[in-house]
Design a protein around this motif. Structure first.
Motif, PDB file in Angstrom:
ATOM      1  N   ALA A  11      27.574  16.257  21.719  1.00 31.05           N
ATOM      2  CA  ALA A  11      27.949  17.368  20.777  1.00 31.05           C
ATOM      3  C   ALA A  11      29.337  17.074  19.997  1.00 31.05           C
ATOM      4  CB  ALA A  11      27.936  18.604  21.414  1.00 31.05           C
ATOM      5  N   VAL A  12      29.990  16.663  20.689  1.00 28.42           N
ATOM      6  CA  VAL A  12      31.477  16.164  20.299  1.00 28.42           C
ATOM      7  C   VAL A  12      31.385  15.220  19.201  1.00 28.42           C
ATOM      8  CG1 VAL A  12      33.598  15.043  21.059  1.00 28.42           C
ATOM      9  CG2 VAL A  12      32.667  16.812  22.552  1.00 28.42           C
ATOM     10  N   SER A  13      30.498  14.079  19.305  1.00 29.27           N
ATOM     11  CA  SER A  13      30.377  13.148  18.361  1.00 29.27           C
ATOM     12  C   SER A  13      29.664  13.709  17.087  1.00 29.27           C
ATOM     13  CB  SER A  13      29.272  12.118  18.886  1.00 29.27           C
ATOM     14  OG  SER A  13      28.016  12.646  18.860  1.00 29.27           O
ATOM     15  N   LYS A  14      28.927  14.916  17.030  1.00 29.35           N
ATOM     16  CA  LYS A  14      28.372  15.487  15.621  1.00 29.35           C
ATOM     17  C   LYS A  14      29.595  16.493  15.407  1.00 29.35           C
ATOM     18  CE  LYS A  14      23.961  14.637  15.358  1.00 29.35           C
ATOM     19  NZ  LYS A  14      23.334  14.147  14.135  1.00 29.35           N
ATOM     20  N   GLY A  15      30.692  16.780  15.952  1.00 30.51           N
ATOM     21  CA  GLY A  15      31.770  17.369  15.319  1.00 30.51           C
ATOM     22  C   GLY A  15      31.743  18.923  15.611  1.00 30.51           C
ATOM     23  N   PHE A  16      30.505  19.319  16.464  1.00 34.97           N
ATOM     24  CA  PHE A  16      30.631  20.936  16.633  1.00 34.97           C
ATOM     25  C   PHE A  16      30.926  21.389  17.868  1.00 34.97           C
ATOM     26  CE2 PHE A  16      26.686  20.513  18.362  1.00 34.97           C
ATOM     27  CZ  PHE A  16      25.964  19.650  17.614  1.00 34.97           C
ATOM     28  N   PHE A  17      31.558  20.438  18.841  1.00 42.95           N
ATOM     29  CA  PHE A  17      32.078  20.955  20.002  1.00 42.95           C
ATOM     30  C   PHE A  17      33.275  20.326  20.308  1.00 42.95           C
ATOM     31  CE2 PHE A  17      32.244  21.659  24.706  1.00 42.95           C
ATOM     32  CZ  PHE A  17      31.759  22.890  24.864  1.00 42.95           C
ATOM     33  N   ARG A  18      34.691  21.252  20.806  1.00 44.32           N
ATOM     34  CA  ARG A  18      35.836  20.589  20.740  1.00 44.32           C
ATOM     35  C   ARG A  18      36.740  21.160  21.837  1.00 44.32           C
ATOM     36  NH1 ARG A  18      35.726  19.607  15.208  1.00 44.32           N
ATOM     37  NH2 ARG A  18      38.082  19.248  14.897  1.00 44.32           N
ATOM     38  N   THR A  19      36.403  22.001  22.696  1.00 47.28           N
ATOM     39  CA  THR A  19      37.093  22.271  23.780  1.00 47.28           C
ATOM     40  C   THR A  19      36.332  22.419  25.224  1.00 47.28           C
ATOM     41  OG1 THR A  19      38.736  23.637  24.541  1.00 47.28           O
ATOM     42  CG2 THR A  19      37.143  24.595  23.311  1.00 47.28           C
ATOM     43  N   ILE A  20      36.764  22.070  26.152  1.00 47.96           N
ATOM     44  CA  ILE A  20      36.037  22.317  27.586  1.00 47.96           C
ATOM     45  C   ILE A  20      37.148  22.588  28.664  1.00 47.96           C
ATOM     46  CG2 ILE A  20      35.953  19.842  27.991  1.00 47.96           C
ATOM     47  CD1 ILE A  20      33.160  20.499  29.381  1.00 47.96           C
ATOM     48  N   LEU A  21      36.722  23.267  29.627  1.00 45.51           N
ATOM     49  CA  LEU A  21      37.664  23.519  30.440  1.00 45.51           C
ATOM     50  C   LEU A  21      37.634  22.477  31.687  1.00 45.51           C
ATOM     51  CD1 LEU A  21      39.320  26.062  31.341  1.00 45.51           C
ATOM     52  CD2 LEU A  21      37.751  26.772  33.039  1.00 45.51           C
ATOM     53  N   CYS A  22      38.710  21.633  31.657  1.00 51.10           N
ATOM     54  CA  CYS A  22      38.634  20.307  32.475  1.00 51.10           C
ATOM     55  C   CYS A  22      39.988  19.880  33.098  1.00 51.10           C
ATOM     56  CB  CYS A  22      37.730  19.331  31.783  1.00 51.10           C
ATOM     57  SG  CYS A  22      37.668  17.741  32.228  1.00 51.10           S
ATOM     58  N   GLU A  23      40.091  19.739  34.136  1.00 49.61           N
ATOM     59  CA  GLU A  23      41.596  18.792  34.727  1.00 49.61           C
ATOM     60  C   GLU A  23      41.424  17.609  34.452  1.00 49.61           C
ATOM     61  OE1 GLU A  23      44.425  18.085  35.280  1.00 49.61           O
ATOM     62  OE2 GLU A  23      44.557  20.137  35.964  1.00 49.61           O
ATOM     63  N   GLN A  24      42.238  16.899  33.311  1.00 54.54           N
ATOM     64  CA  GLN A  24      42.038  15.625  32.887  1.00 54.54           C
ATOM     65  C   GLN A  24      42.447  14.623  33.797  1.00 54.54           C
ATOM     66  OE1 GLN A  24      44.173  14.628  29.270  1.00 54.54           O
ATOM     67  NE2 GLN A  24      46.166  15.748  30.140  1.00 54.54           N
ATOM     68  N   SER A  25      43.175  14.920  34.842  1.00 54.18           N
ATOM     69  CA  SER A  25      43.696  13.997  35.733  1.00 54.18           C
ATOM     70  C   SER A  25      42.792  13.783  37.147  1.00 54.18           C
ATOM     71  CB  SER A  25      44.974  14.676  36.427  1.00 54.18           C
ATOM     72  OG  SER A  25      44.915  15.646  36.893  1.00 54.18           O
ATOM     73  N   CYS A  26      41.872  14.619  37.013  1.00 55.68           N
ATOM     74  CA  CYS A  26      40.727  14.568  38.041  1.00 55.68           C
ATOM     75  C   CYS A  26      40.047  13.293  37.879  1.00 55.68           C
ATOM     76  CB  CYS A  26      40.129  15.870  38.444  1.00 55.68           C
ATOM     77  SG  CYS A  26      40.706  17.243  38.843  1.00 55.68           S
ATOM     78  N   ILE A  27      39.613  12.809  38.946  1.00 52.79           N
ATOM     79  CA  ILE A  27      38.746  11.626  38.841  1.00 52.79           C
ATOM     80  C   ILE A  27      37.101  11.696  38.409  1.00 52.79           C
ATOM     81  CG2 ILE A  27      37.234   9.582  40.034  1.00 52.79           C
ATOM     82  CD1 ILE A  27      39.922   9.511  41.703  1.00 52.79           C
ATOM     83  N   ALA A  28      36.581  11.357  37.406  1.00 51.73           N
ATOM     84  CA  ALA A  28      35.352  11.508  36.908  1.00 51.73           C
ATOM     85  C   ALA A  28      34.191  10.533  37.735  1.00 51.73           C
ATOM     86  CB  ALA A  28      34.996  11.126  35.434  1.00 51.73           C
ATOM     87  N   ASP A  29      33.823  10.944  38.826  1.00 50.82           N
ATOM     88  CA  ASP A  29      32.770  10.057  39.447  1.00 50.82           C
ATOM     89  C   ASP A  29      31.610   9.760  38.763  1.00 50.82           C
ATOM     90  OD1 ASP A  29      31.710   8.540  41.646  1.00 50.82           O
ATOM     91  OD2 ASP A  29      33.345   9.288  42.841  1.00 50.82           O
ATOM     92  N   LEU A  30      31.619   8.639  37.904  1.00 49.48           N
ATOM     93  CA  LEU A  30      30.532   8.094  37.013  1.00 49.48           C
ATOM     94  C   LEU A  30      29.849   7.182  37.694  1.00 49.48           C
ATOM     95  CD1 LEU A  30      32.315   8.595  33.576  1.00 49.48           C
ATOM     96  CD2 LEU A  30      31.072  10.360  34.693  1.00 49.48           C
ATOM     97  N   ILE A  31      28.429   7.040  37.375  1.00 53.97           N
ATOM     98  CA  ILE A  31      27.871   5.798  37.922  1.00 53.97           C
ATOM     99  C   ILE A  31      26.755   5.363  37.117  1.00 53.97           C
ATOM    100  CG2 ILE A  31      26.253   7.056  39.268  1.00 53.97           C
ATOM    101  CD1 ILE A  31      27.811   3.890  40.586  1.00 53.97           C
ATOM    102  N   PRO A  32      26.517   4.038  36.434  1.00 55.14           N
ATOM    103  CA  PRO A  32      25.651   3.653  35.705  1.00 55.14           C
ATOM    104  C   PRO A  32      24.072   3.883  36.477  1.00 55.14           C
ATOM    105  CG  PRO A  32      27.131   2.156  35.407  1.00 55.14           C
ATOM    106  CD  PRO A  32      27.502   3.055  36.770  1.00 55.14           C
ATOM    107  N   VAL A  33      23.127   4.307  35.659  1.00 54.13           N
ATOM    108  CA  VAL A  33      21.825   4.383  36.066  1.00 54.13           C
ATOM    109  C   VAL A  33      21.157   3.131  36.820  1.00 54.13           C
ATOM    110  CG1 VAL A  33      20.286   4.120  34.030  1.00 54.13           C
ATOM    111  CG2 VAL A  33      19.504   5.314  35.729  1.00 54.13           C
TER     112      VAL A  33
END
Length: 531
Positions: free
Chosen positions: A276-298
């Motif tokens: 949605a951000v890539s489309k330009g119609f979502f711009r803000t979210i509640l998020c602590e940017q210093s927290c680790i995003a524990d992401l894992i590729p499928v």
């Protein structure tokens, strides 16, 4: 005949026979596999990987239910006809015939499987992958318990009847114990007896269950994490002598390398917000940017599952359940701030078609400020666009889209404003059991991920596979993105000018100070002109 073959496979194909190492692909040779959740994101990648990297596999039985008027054969044909299976279709299309649909439903008695199909499974299957689950964070407790707990219990009943079962791999989630900040690879005792929860859901009316849900789930944020924790404990109690392992992935995103980089087929989790951000119609979210995003590729999760089954089979005489925390936060951490910045940079570098505005994003920790920003950046523009749609005779959808995005963002807030320490000793230990060749073929070492490269492929992936946009349109989209950038900057200048004018009207002191500044500039210009 099938029973005799399975007996021979079980006797001769253990991964570790004394000092002899049995390669993973060889271990799967001649075996039949049963998969639940095979039509889902992870299930599809699992089927493809087994077919491609374990070509000697006998059959893959996949539990499928009819859906939206389509029978199971049609659904399977559509899945196998997708871009994920292009390599297999080009290299060895006959291998696709090994995938056998089994009519059933995880929510039905005995999984809705016919007696004949149950007999086939019990006589032939030696490896089971259980990934069927509802992954909706806001799922009602009754449905969540029915799928994630009752479905698991019924699968266990079927597994107890299998004659040659060597491994059952159950897919859980790293966040099933999110009420703890330090999560080890063990099954933690739950607050309730799982059977009592099943009976509660069975007999209580749904409206009463919804009122009870907050007190039931306690410190967990939703029914999903609660029921996955319950299901793990149920495995501990009811698996008995079955050879079981549990794989707990964290936040699963697009493929890292296999079979193609960036493949993804759903908007779940962060992908819905990011797209949605890539489309330009979502711009803000509640998020602590210093927290680790524990992401894992499928594909790393799938490789771990396949090798976990291989290793579990070698330990089938041991009754303890091995848990694998399939996470990235310890060995290769990335923060939410870095993830979002990399995503936005690549959205501008590889823009999608139909962009409404120049992609930007703000991570906020102040709820009130995030709400106000969302009101002006999300909902007011959505109402304006819907009004324009009505004028030209089109269906207004932007308000509905923003409501869905807001709901998704709210579900993610718990995970984007805190972080956990997921210990992964068992995952590291499993790596040491693999030969260099198997380690390369069934790669699940998260330390090898280059996040910058991965996120670029992730953005290109949802552009191609979710939005169905041709890579050939990138040049045109980049030209359009540059125009968007100019409009974005010009708009900011207009807003600053309007705000400045408003402040000048309201403040006498500010007007006097501004007049002095202008006079000073004029004097300087005169001096420069004279020189």
């Amino acid at each position: 005949m099938a029973s005799k073959l399975s007996a021979e496979v079980r006797h001769n194909s253990g991964p570790l026979e004394g000092s002899k190492y049995i390669p993973v692909a060889e271990f799967y040779h001649g075996r039949s596999i049963f998969i639940t959740g095979g039509t889902g994101f992870m299930g599809k990648v699992l089927i493809e990987k087994l077919l491609r990297s374990c070509p000697g596999i006998k059959n893959i039985f996949v539990l499928i239910r009819p859906k939206r008027g389509q029978d199971i054969t049609t659904r399977l044909t559509q899945i196998l006809g997708g871009p994920l299976f292009d390599r297999i279709r080009n290299d060895n299309a006959d291998n696709l015939k090994k995938v056998v649909p089994i009519n059933g439903d995880i929510t039905l008695h005995e999984l809705g499987i016919s007696e004949m199909d149950q007999l086939t499974i019990c006589q032939e299957v030696s490896i089971v992958f259980h990934s069927a689950a509802t992954v909706k964070f806001d799922e009602k407790i009754k449905q969540s318990v029915t799928i994630n707990m009752v479905g698991t219990k019924q699968l266990l009943d079927l597994c107890h009847r299998m004659l040659f079962l060597d491994a059952l791999v159950h897919v859980s989630t790293a966040y099933c114990n999110c009420d703890r900040k330090d999560v080890c690879e063990i099954i933690y005792p739950p607050p309730y007896n799982p059977e009592e929860i099943i009976q509660l859901v069975k007999w209580f009316p749904e409206d009463m269950l919804e009122k009870l849900t907050p007190s039931l789930i306690g410190n967990r944020p939703n029914s999903y994490t609660f029921t996955k924790a319950m299901a793990e404990h149920m495995l501990l109690k009811e698996a008995k002598d079955l050879p079981v392992s549990i794989v707990r992935p964290s936040i699963v995103l697009s493929s890292f390398k296999e079979p193609v980089s960036g493949w993804v087929d759903n908007f779940n989790g962060p992908t819905g917000i990011v797209s949605a951000v890539s489309k330009g119609f979502f711009r803000t979210i509640l998020c602590e940017q210093s927290c680790i995003a524990d992401l894992i590729p499928v594909d790393l999760v799938i490789n771990l599952m396949i090798t976990a089954a291989w290793h579990t089979a070698s330990r089938r005489n041991m009754r303890n359940i091995t848990v694998y925390n399939c996470t990235s936060g310890i060995d290769n951490p990335i923060t939410w701030g870095s993830f979002v910045r990399m995503c936005i940079d690549n959205m501008r570098k590889h823009p999608v078609e139909g962009v409404l505005w120049y992609p930007t994003g703000n991570l906020r920790v102040n709820k009130a400020l995030n709400f106000v920003h969302g009101l002006f950046a999300h909902f007011i523009p959505a109402l304006v666009l819907d009004a324009c749609s009505l004028v030209v005779g089109r269906k207004p959808i932007m308000k509905i889209v923003q409501i869905k995005l807001s709901k998704a963002a709210t579900c993610l807030q718990y995970f984007t404003n805190a972080q956990w320490h997921f210990r992964n000793d068992n995952v590291r230990n499993l790596l040491t059991h693999l030969s260099p060749q198997d380690r390369n073929t069934f790669q699940f070492d998260v330390s090898t991920i280059d996040w910058q490269e991965y996120i670029e492929r992730y953005v290109l992936g949802f552009r191609e596979y979710l939005f169905k946009q041709n890579p050939a349109s990138l040049d045109k989209c980049r030209s359009n993105m540059y125009k968007m950038y100019l409009v974005h900057q010009f708009t900011k200048l207009i807003m600053i000018a309007c705000m400045w004018r408003f402040l000048l009207k309201k403040s006498i002191r500010l007007r006097a100070a501004w007049k002095k500044v202008l006079n000073h500039i004029v004097q300087v210009m005169k001096v420069i002109a004279f020189l």
